[in-house]
Every structure is written in structure tokens, then in C-alpha cells.
Design an enzyme around this catalytic site. Structure first.
Site, PDB file in Angstrom:
ATOM      1  N   LYS A  93      33.864 -15.123 -48.046  1.00 21.43           N
ATOM      2  CA  LYS A  93      32.743 -14.664 -48.599  1.00 21.43           C
ATOM      3  C   LYS A  93      33.112 -14.169 -50.202  1.00 21.43           C
ATOM      4  O   LYS A  93      33.873 -13.200 -50.123  1.00 21.43           O
ATOM      5  CB  LYS A  93      32.230 -13.333 -47.863  1.00 21.43           C
ATOM      6  CG  LYS A  93      30.729 -13.158 -48.408  1.00 21.43           C
ATOM      7  CD  LYS A  93      29.612 -13.936 -47.875  1.00 21.43           C
ATOM      8  CE  LYS A  93      28.521 -13.553 -48.592  1.00 21.43           C
ATOM      9  NZ  LYS A  93      28.280 -14.229 -50.039  1.00 21.43           N
ATOM     10  N   LYS A 129      36.400 -16.092 -53.933  1.00 23.85           N
ATOM     11  CA  LYS A 129      35.963 -16.093 -55.021  1.00 23.85           C
ATOM     12  C   LYS A 129      36.040 -17.031 -55.703  1.00 23.85           C
ATOM     13  O   LYS A 129      36.773 -18.170 -55.443  1.00 23.85           O
ATOM     14  CB  LYS A 129      36.396 -14.877 -55.698  1.00 23.85           C
ATOM     15  CG  LYS A 129      35.691 -14.081 -56.760  1.00 23.85           C
ATOM     16  CD  LYS A 129      34.524 -13.184 -56.333  1.00 23.85           C
ATOM     17  CE  LYS A 129      33.932 -12.230 -57.493  1.00 23.85           C
ATOM     18  NZ  LYS A 129      33.002 -11.387 -56.860  1.00 23.85           N
ATOM     19  N   ASP A 169      27.613 -13.424 -59.194  1.00 27.04           N
ATOM     20  CA  ASP A 169      28.720 -12.483 -59.706  1.00 27.04           C
ATOM     21  C   ASP A 169      28.063 -12.470 -61.351  1.00 27.04           C
ATOM     22  O   ASP A 169      27.098 -12.847 -61.604  1.00 27.04           O
ATOM     23  CB  ASP A 169      30.090 -12.819 -59.681  1.00 27.04           C
ATOM     24  CG  ASP A 169      31.034 -11.577 -60.058  1.00 27.04           C
ATOM     25  OD1 ASP A 169      31.281 -10.913 -59.136  1.00 27.04           O
ATOM     26  OD2 ASP A 169      31.435 -11.807 -61.243  1.00 27.04           O
ATOM     27  N   ASN A 243      22.750  -5.565 -63.559  1.00 30.30           N
ATOM     28  CA  ASN A 243      22.199  -5.348 -62.455  1.00 30.30           C
ATOM     29  C   ASN A 243      22.564  -3.951 -61.710  1.00 30.30           C
ATOM     30  O   ASN A 243      21.927  -3.057 -61.121  1.00 30.30           O
ATOM     31  CB  ASN A 243      22.507  -6.736 -61.664  1.00 30.30           C
ATOM     32  CG  ASN A 243      21.451  -6.431 -60.140  1.00 30.30           C
ATOM     33  OD1 ASN A 243      20.472  -6.400 -60.222  1.00 30.30           O
ATOM     34  ND2 ASN A 243      22.428  -6.488 -58.985  1.00 30.30           N
TER      35      ASN A 243
END
Length: 448
Positions: A93, A129, A169, A243
Site C-alpha cells: 500500500k 510506492k 501522492d 492538499n
């Protein structure tokens, strides 16, 4: 090198010889290995099992070309990556990053950090990742769609809801996730929770957008309360204006603080009356403009060229939320000199090692990214749960679960540090607490 344990030192030296060019990954590995010295000393069976050697090597590294056609009809080629680092406690993840700076070292550093961060959440998620050196800025929606479809045409064969669940991301928001999800569904002919950060109509989770910024503040609030302090009445500096930074501003303000400075890659603004997160949201998410535009809304604010200077703004709490290694030693010295008493990381590894050491030596409460910015992936885990159950929880339900997870992360991190004689050192505590769960699972599963 500051690693003293002979076994860990040997592991690290092996990494430096194999990957001398991967400075970000080596920096992350050294910090973790240094923290694990007392744990490894207490568990000689780890050395016998080659546990650390296995943990610092990814289980799988996928690199591929991503050809796509721009609006002018010209063929472009980018590089794609997916590092599946450790699946001992659950499916891989971790996010996908689209940015020109992306290379294997950065993806490995992020994947390695993700293993421990995911472990800390208490959810069954391994670490991974990925990303590409593609830059979505300045590209049309059609160009971004064609790139995302090409990227997923290779990536789809390496991921799945029970194998590897990517998320967003830097450079990968709702638009990019949507295009990639559509292509996965098209190729595989199935509707599954293979990506998180999806839009609400097709399986996304409420509160996911706010999660990293909110989680950062929930962790920081718990850290402050444990040391007799709070957000109430505090002046806060937040680097970045994406964000994480925007929603950290919102939550810090709700908790009684005043956010007086924020930045982007060009410079920073200072508004002693408190920066309105709604204005920042409009500038960055609607207009996609530079932070200097804030002066059009609030003429009394001040703009300064150069983002590094933000650490010179006097504050009580600093939340670095932009990118890796953005808070150097000089910035840490400025924060300490101006009376800052808490720093918590909203970005991945934003504080350099010497700056981290300086802050800790000078009594500043320090929340490391593995713990303090785990709210995003925690809520991604909650999105996976909702997808598996074919349910959708309310914003309040997700937010309450997120709050509980972040409080538990702080408590477990602080307890691990104290257990190994490093009370108050949350950097070591986060590494140890995250490591222990992974190590136990790996030892149970044999040499794999």
C-alpha cells in the site's frame, strides 16, 4: 555514520556499496537502522534470520517505459516505477507520485518509510510506492488521460485489491486516480478497490481528501496534550499549500490555533490575522495559481520570495507539509531561536537529519512523518475496508476512526520510545513500534 551496532552497521555499509547513488533511500535507511539498535541488541534471533538484510531490500522493483502521445501528435516517453517493498502484514500500500524529480532512490525511500507508517496505523497493510517522472502541470486533461492510461496498461499486471493497492501522492489527485481506475477496470473487466483516493461516486471514502492534514493535527494535538500544551492560542507556520497543508490549516484553526504563514515553491505569505484555508483552497485547487495571489484577497498580508525563509517566521508550532528535506539545520535554528516548541511533519521526511537532531537537542517536541502524516494512508486503509464490505461510511464515522488511529499511533510511538530507554524520542519510537509488528510477521513466515 552514527550506527554503532556491528550487525546494523554491516547492513548499512552493504547498502551504500550497492546503491551509492540512492541518497534519499540511504538517508531513510540510516535513520531507521540507528533507531533499531536497542531492539536488535535485545533480539539476537533477528541477525540469525537475516531479518534486517531482508527488510531493507524491496520484495519487488518494477521499472517500465510509459509511451504516450501529446496534443501535438508527438510521442513522448516517461519512466514508470512501482516498488513493492514489504508484504509481511498485508498487501502493498502506498501512493503514486508524478513529478519530474521522481527516480528509483526517491521511490525506494518512500516505499521503505511506507512499511513502518502503514504498520503504525494498526491496519493490515504492507508498504510500497510508485510513480513516474511525468509532470502533469501544464498538460491538458486529454494528455494526462493518455499518460495515465499508458501507465496503467503496464502497472495493472502488478497490482490488485489483495496484492498491491496504490493511491495518490504529489501530482496524482482525483483526476489522475480516475483515469487510472477507468483503465484498470477496462483491462481487467472487474470493479474492485484496486486504487484508493477514488471519487465518491465510484468507491471513494469521505474524509480522504482531508485525512493527511487532519491526521497531522490529531497526532500533534495528542503530542501537545501529553506535554501540557495545546493548539489553543498558538501561532502556527505551515510550509506548502497543497492538499496536506490546506487541511492542516483548517483543522489547526478549528483546534484554536492561528495559521500565520504558508508557502509554495516560489515564496511564502504571512498573515498575522490568520490565513483563511478557504481562500487558499480556491487559489490552489480552483485557480491553480501561485500563493502570491493570496494578496489579491487579503491585501494586508505580506509575500516574500523564496520558500526557505518561512522558517524565520516566529511561531509556536511548525508543520512542514511540502516535500523531503525542506527544513534544514538553518531553519531549525531559526525556529528554536524564535521560541517554537513543537514541529510535526506533514510531508515525507521534510526535516534533514541534522535539523531533526538540533530540534530534539533543544527540547522541541518532534513528530516524525512515519507517525504524524500517517492519516492519509490510514484513511486509504479505511477506504479499502469500505470497498471490501461494499459499504460507504459517513464523513463523521471516517473522521472518528481517523482520530482514534492517530491518537493510538502517538501512544504506541511514545510507549515504544520509553520501553527502550529513549523517552520522548518519537523518531526512534515510531521506527521501533512500526518495526516490531513487521519483524514479528516476518519471523513467523520463515525465510521469504
Amino acid at each position: 555514520m552514527s550506527i554503532k551496532n556491528a550487525y546494523l552497521q554491516g547492513v548499512y555499509e552493504g547498502l551504500t556499496q550497492r546503491y551509492p547513488e540512492q541518497k534519499e533511500f540511504l538517508q531513510a535507511a540510516e535513520e531507521v537502522l540507528e533507531s533499531l539498535e536497542p531492539v536488535v541488541a535485545a533480539h539476537p534471533e533477528y541477525e540469525a534470520a537475516g531479518l534486517i538484510e531482508r527488510m531493507v531490500e524491496p520484495e519487488r522493483v518494477v521499472m517500465f517505459r510509459v509511451p504516450w502521445v501529446d496534443d501535438a501528435g508527438k510521442v513522448q516517453v516517461n519512466r514508470g516505477y512501482r516498488v513493492e517493498f514489504n508484504s509481511a502484514i498485508g498487501p502493498y500500500k502506498g501512493g503514486l507520485r508524478f513529478h519530474p524529480s521522481v527516480n528509483l532512490s526517491i521511490i525506494k525511500f518512500l516505499g521503505f518509510e511506507q512499511c513502518f507508517k502503514n504498520s503504525l496505523t494498526g491496519l493490515p497493510m504492507g508498504g510500497g510506492k510508485g510513480g513516474s517522472d511525468f509532470d502533469p502541470h501544464g498538460k491538458s486533461d486529454a494528455e494526462v488521460m493518455r499518460f495515465c492510461q499508458s501507465f496503467m496498461t503496464e502497472l495493472y499486471r502488478h497490482i490488485g485489491p489483495n496484492t498491491d493497492v496504490p493511491a495518490g501522492d504529489i501530482g496524482v489527485g482525483g483526476r489522475e486516480i480516475g483515469y487510472m481506475f477507468g483503465q484498470y477496470k477496462r483491462i481487467c473487466n472487474e470493479f474492485t478497490g484496486v486504487l484508493t483516493g477514488k471519487g465518491i461516486p465510484y468507491g471513494g471514502s469521505l474524509a480522504r481528501t482531508e485525512a493527511t492534514g487532519y491526521g497531522l493535527c490529531y497526532f500533534t494535538d495528542e503530542m501537545l496534550k501529553a506535554n501540557g500544551k495545546s493548539f489553543q492560542g498558538a501561532k502556527v507556520v505551515i510550509s506548502g499549500s497543497g492538499n496536506v497543508a490546506i487541511y492542516a490549516n483548517q483543522k489547526a484553526t478549528q483546534l484554536g490555533a492561528k495559521v500565520i504563514a504558508m508557502s509554495d515553491s516560489n515564496g511564502y505569505i504571512v498573515d498575522e490575522n490568520g490565513i483563511d484555508y478557504k481562500v487558499m483552497k480556491e487559489i490552489k485547487e480552483v485557480k491553480r495559481a501561485r500563493i502570491k495571489t493570496y494578496l489579491d484577497y487579503v491585501p494586508s498580508a505580506k509575500y516574500v520570495e523564496g520558500s526557505q525563509g518561512i522558517w524565520n517566521v516566529a511561531c509556536d508550532i511548525a508543520l512542514p507539509c511540502a516535500t523531503q528535506n525542506e527544513l534544514p539545520l538553518e531553519g531549525a535554528k531559526a525556529l528554536v531561536a524564535n521560541g517554537c516548541y513543537a514541529v510535526a511533519e506533514g510531508a515525507n521526511m521534510p526535516t534533514t537529519p541534522d535539523a531533526t537532531a538540533y530540534l530534539q537537542e533543544n527540547g522541541v517536541l518532534f513528530g516524525p512523518a512515519k507517525a504524524s502524516n500517517a492519516g492519509g494512508v490510514a484513511t486509504s486503509g479505511l477506504e479499502m475496508s469500505q470497498n471490501s464490505l461494499r459499504l460507504a461510511w459517513t464523513f463523521e464515522e471516517v473522521d472518528a476512526r481517523l482520530h482514534d488511529i492517530m491518537v493510538n499511533i502517538y501512544k504506541n510511538t511514545a510507549a515504544a520510545a520509553e520501553e527502550y530507554g529513549m523517552k520522548g524520542n518519537l523518531v526512534a519510537g515510531a521506527n521501533i513500534a512500526g518495526f516490531q509488528k513487521i519483524a514479528s510477521a516476518m519471523m513467523s513466515q520463515g525465510v521469504v
